[in-house]
Design a protein around this motif. Structure first.
Motif, mmCIF file in Angstrom:
data_model
loop_
_atom_site.group_PDB
_atom_site.id
_atom_site.type_symbol
_atom_site.label_atom_id
_atom_site.label_comp_id
_atom_site.label_asym_id
_atom_site.label_seq_id
_atom_site.Cartn_x
_atom_site.Cartn_y
_atom_site.Cartn_z
ATOM 1 N N SER A 269 0.839 -1.202 0.000
ATOM 2 C CA SER A 269 0.000 0.000 0.000
ATOM 3 C C SER A 269 0.868 1.243 0.000
ATOM 4 O O SER A 269 1.861 1.317 0.725
ATOM 5 N N ALA A 270 0.466 2.198 -0.801
ATOM 6 C CA ALA A 270 1.132 3.502 -0.772
ATOM 7 C C ALA A 270 0.771 4.200 0.539
ATOM 8 O O ALA A 270 -0.278 3.931 1.123
ATOM 9 N N PRO A 271 1.646 5.094 1.006
ATOM 10 C CA PRO A 271 1.375 5.770 2.287
ATOM 11 C C PRO A 271 0.041 6.506 2.334
ATOM 12 O O PRO A 271 -0.551 6.633 3.401
ATOM 13 N N ASP A 272 -0.454 6.970 1.193
ATOM 14 C CA ASP A 272 -1.705 7.726 1.201
ATOM 15 C C ASP A 272 -2.938 6.862 0.939
ATOM 16 O O ASP A 272 -4.055 7.364 0.946
ATOM 17 N N GLU A 273 -2.765 5.557 0.752
ATOM 18 C CA GLU A 273 -3.910 4.656 0.555
ATOM 19 C C GLU A 273 -4.601 4.402 1.884
ATOM 20 O O GLU A 273 -3.946 4.211 2.903
ATOM 21 N N GLU A 274 -5.929 4.357 1.847
ATOM 22 C CA GLU A 274 -6.691 4.118 3.070
ATOM 23 C C GLU A 274 -6.769 2.657 3.445
ATOM 24 O O GLU A 274 -6.979 2.317 4.600
ATOM 25 N N GLY A 275 -6.667 1.754 2.504
ATOM 26 C CA GLY A 275 -6.808 0.328 2.789
ATOM 27 C C GLY A 275 -5.652 -0.463 2.230
ATOM 28 O O GLY A 275 -4.637 0.079 1.800
ATOM 29 N N GLY A 276 -5.816 -1.786 2.255
ATOM 30 C CA GLY A 276 -4.823 -2.670 1.664
ATOM 31 C C GLY A 276 -3.753 -3.175 2.595
ATOM 32 O O GLY A 276 -2.792 -3.802 2.145
ATOM 33 N N ARG A 277 -3.893 -2.947 3.896
ATOM 34 C CA ARG A 277 -2.848 -3.369 4.837
ATOM 35 C C ARG A 277 -3.253 -4.546 5.717
ATOM 36 O O ARG A 277 -2.484 -5.017 6.529
ATOM 37 N N GLY A 278 -4.483 -5.028 5.552
ATOM 38 C CA GLY A 278 -4.986 -6.091 6.417
ATOM 39 C C GLY A 278 -4.154 -7.360 6.376
ATOM 40 O O GLY A 278 -3.767 -7.891 7.415
ATOM 41 N N LEU A 279 -3.868 -7.869 5.180
ATOM 42 C CA LEU A 279 -3.068 -9.089 5.086
ATOM 43 C C LEU A 279 -1.637 -8.877 5.551
ATOM 44 O O LEU A 279 -1.024 -9.786 6.101
ATOM 45 N N ALA A 280 -1.106 -7.671 5.344
ATOM 46 C CA ALA A 280 0.242 -7.376 5.841
ATOM 47 C C ALA A 280 0.267 -7.461 7.366
ATOM 48 O O ALA A 280 1.230 -7.971 7.953
ATOM 49 N N LEU A 281 -0.796 -6.979 8.004
ATOM 50 C CA LEU A 281 -0.903 -7.106 9.467
ATOM 51 C C LEU A 281 -0.949 -8.572 9.882
ATOM 52 O O LEU A 281 -0.272 -8.987 10.820
ATOM 53 N N VAL A 282 -1.768 -9.342 9.184
ATOM 54 C CA VAL A 282 -1.886 -10.769 9.497
ATOM 55 C C VAL A 282 -0.528 -11.448 9.321
ATOM 56 O O VAL A 282 -0.078 -12.197 10.190
ATOM 57 N N ALA A 283 0.153 -11.168 8.203
ATOM 58 C CA ALA A 283 1.456 -11.782 7.935
ATOM 59 C C ALA A 283 2.483 -11.406 8.998
ATOM 60 O O ALA A 283 3.305 -12.229 9.398
ATOM 61 N N ALA A 284 2.425 -10.172 9.464
ATOM 62 C CA ALA A 284 3.408 -9.704 10.444
ATOM 63 C C ALA A 284 3.139 -10.215 11.850
ATOM 64 O O ALA A 284 4.076 -10.447 12.617
ATOM 65 N N LEU A 285 1.858 -10.414 12.203
ATOM 66 C CA LEU A 285 1.527 -10.690 13.600
ATOM 67 C C LEU A 285 1.121 -12.122 13.907
ATOM 68 O O LEU A 285 1.103 -12.518 15.071
ATOM 69 N N ALA A 286 0.776 -12.911 12.892
ATOM 70 C CA ALA A 286 0.451 -14.327 13.129
ATOM 71 C C ALA A 286 1.737 -15.147 13.056
ATOM 72 O O ALA A 286 2.698 -14.747 12.396
ATOM 73 N N ASP A 287 1.752 -16.284 13.733
ATOM 74 C CA ASP A 287 2.910 -17.182 13.628
ATOM 75 C C ASP A 287 2.994 -17.785 12.231
ATOM 76 O O ASP A 287 4.073 -18.043 11.721
ATOM 77 N N ALA A 288 1.842 -18.006 11.617
ATOM 78 C CA ALA A 288 1.771 -18.509 10.240
ATOM 79 C C ALA A 288 0.414 -18.110 9.684
ATOM 80 O O ALA A 288 -0.536 -17.904 10.434
#
Length: 134
Positions: free
Chosen positions: A91-110
């Protein structure tokens, strides 16, 4: 044998809080609390919101499964739009969405996704500090 909470919600944003509430209650009932419960609830919110927002099947339902097996916690969110598997998105810094899976990838063990016969399933897994139930 795992302890499981399974339910379906209509594919509409107004039902996402219902899913969060049910998952939070299940976690509390199983003794998962504090930061870990908040983390699982946050990522569940992301996955359920993605399913509700991106499923192109009219009048669909989203299935949510939360299972505790020993010290492993597994969340699965499924919807009937089986051919649209999610992808990580830069996601570009000015995009409102598109970060959900990145959060999941970063915070889940798998995490991952799979196609099923009539649905796709996005899952996330964590190790808990909850002692296994005898």
């Amino acid at each position: 044998m795992p302890t499981t909470e399974t339910f379906r919600i209509p594919k509409h944003r107004r039902h996402v809080p219902t899913a969060r509430h049910r998952l939070r209650k299940a976690l509390a009932d199983w003794g998962v609390s504090g930061e870990q419960a908040e983390l699982v609830t946050l990522l569940a919110n992301e996955l359920v919101t993605n399913a509700v927002a991106h499923c192109r099947v009219s009048h669909a339902q989203v299935r949510v499964i939360l299972a505790l097996d020993g010290t492993e916690l597994l969340l699965e969110v499924s919807d009937p739009d089986r051919d649209r598997l999610p992808r990580l998105h830069d996601s570009a810094p000015d995009e409102e969405g598109g970060r959900g899976l990145a959060l999941v990838a970063a915070l889940a063990d798998a995490w991952g996704c799979r196609q099923e016969t009539y649905a796709k399933c996005v899952w996330a897994r964590w190790e808990t500090c909850v002692p296994p139930t005898p």
